[in-house]
Each structure stands twice: as C-alpha cells, then as structure tokens.
Design a protein around this motif. Structure first.
Motif, short mmCIF file in Angstrom:
data_model
loop_
_atom_site.label_atom_id
_atom_site.label_comp_id
_atom_site.label_asym_id
_atom_site.label_seq_id
_atom_site.Cartn_x
_atom_site.Cartn_y
_atom_site.Cartn_z
N PHE A 40 0.85 -1.18 0.00
CA PHE A 40 0.00 0.00 0.00
C PHE A 40 0.89 1.23 0.00
CE2 PHE A 40 -2.67 3.29 1.84
CZ PHE A 40 -3.80 3.15 1.06
N LEU A 41 0.93 1.95 -1.11
CA LEU A 41 1.79 3.12 -1.25
C LEU A 41 0.99 4.41 -1.08
CD1 LEU A 41 3.93 2.13 -4.35
CD2 LEU A 41 4.62 2.11 -1.96
N THR A 42 1.59 5.38 -0.40
CA THR A 42 0.99 6.70 -0.22
C THR A 42 2.03 7.76 -0.54
OG1 THR A 42 -0.40 5.86 1.56
CG2 THR A 42 -0.12 8.23 1.45
N LEU A 57 -1.60 6.06 -3.54
CA LEU A 57 -1.17 5.61 -4.87
C LEU A 57 -1.67 4.21 -5.21
CD1 LEU A 57 2.51 6.89 -4.82
CD2 LEU A 57 0.50 8.03 -5.75
N SER A 58 -1.83 3.36 -4.21
CA SER A 58 -2.23 1.98 -4.46
C SER A 58 -3.70 1.85 -4.83
CB SER A 58 -1.96 1.12 -3.23
OG SER A 58 -0.58 1.11 -2.96
N SER A 105 8.83 2.81 -2.18
CA SER A 105 8.77 3.30 -0.81
C SER A 105 10.10 3.93 -0.43
CB SER A 105 8.44 2.16 0.14
OG SER A 105 8.38 2.62 1.46
N GLY A 106 10.05 5.10 0.15
CA GLY A 106 11.26 5.82 0.52
C GLY A 106 11.73 6.80 -0.54
N THR A 121 5.57 6.49 0.81
CA THR A 121 5.69 5.61 1.98
C THR A 121 4.85 4.37 1.79
OG1 THR A 121 3.89 6.74 3.11
CG2 THR A 121 6.09 7.56 3.55
N GLY A 122 5.14 3.36 2.62
CA GLY A 122 4.41 2.10 2.58
C GLY A 122 5.09 1.12 1.67
#
Length: 132
Positions: A40-42, A57-58, A105-106, A121-122
């Motif tokens: 799960f990306l944010t 984003l996810s 992520s990152g 993130t995520g």
C-alpha cells in the motif's frame, strides 16, 4: 599424541557447533530485520513542514493532478496508480520536474525553491546502504 592446530586437517565437533551457532544468529538477525509485507503506497506532499495532501497511490484508478496551494512558484503534482511526479513547476532549477516518476517506498521528490517534499511511503522498501 596431540596434534597442533596447524597439523589438524579435519574439522572437529566444536568447529561444527560454532558454524551452527553463527548460522542460527544470522537467521535470527535476518528474520528480525525483514521488511514489512504489503504494497500500500501513499504519496505525502509536505510544503513548509506542513502536510498539504496525502495521495493513496495503491488505490488510484486514474491519474490525478494537484495544484499545490501556497507554493511560492506554481507547482502541479501528478499521481497515477503506484507512482507520483511533479508535472509542472515554475521554479528556476526544475530539478523536481527532472526527477520524474517515483514509485518505490522511501523515494522522494524535492523542490528547494518551493520548500516542497514529496515522499512515497508504505509498500516494501528495497535494501539500501550508504558507505563513506
């Protein structure tokens, strides 16, 4: 008759126990520091140390464009499922635009003239190291 360590050619029981202890310690360390599962990306958009928006984003199904309010130079952020970028900025250097898409992520996009940071993130982070 005792042999010195230099004359010994076969490993002993103690050597085997030491190898097993090292392997057990390595396995424990790898298990303890494994990355989190899930994807799960944010994208978090921060302007002057204040969160302006968070884009999931996810779960996006189509592209989204966001004009960042309060930025010194007009800046537009575009997000698609799984990735984000700065679509347009009137800042002098254009480094944020040239960064392109960020999808891990990152990952970060930074616009210094606007004091803007976009951080993904995520998900699962890739291993990274800095040496110096």
């Amino acid at each position: 008759m005792k042999f010195s360590a230099a004359e010994r050619t076969r490993p002993t029981l103690l050597d085997g126990l030491v190898v097993l202890a090292v392997l057990a310690a390595a396995g424990t360390i790898l298990f303890a520091f494994r990355p989190e599962t899930g994807n799960f990306l944010t994208a978090r958009i921060v302007l002057d140390n204040e969160v302006v928006a968070e884009l999931p984003l996810s779960t996006l199904t189509q592209p989204v464009a966001l004009d960042v309010p309060g930025a010194e130079y007009p800046i537009t952020v575009e997000a698609e499922p799984g990735r984000v970028r700065v679509l347009h900025s009137d800042c002098p250097s254009q480094d944020c635009v040239h960064t392109g898409w960020v999808s891990r992520s990152g990952g970060q996009i930074i616009c210094l003239p606007n004091r803007l940071v976009i951080t993904v993130t995520g998900g699962t982070a890739d291993a990274d190291a800095v040496t110096g």
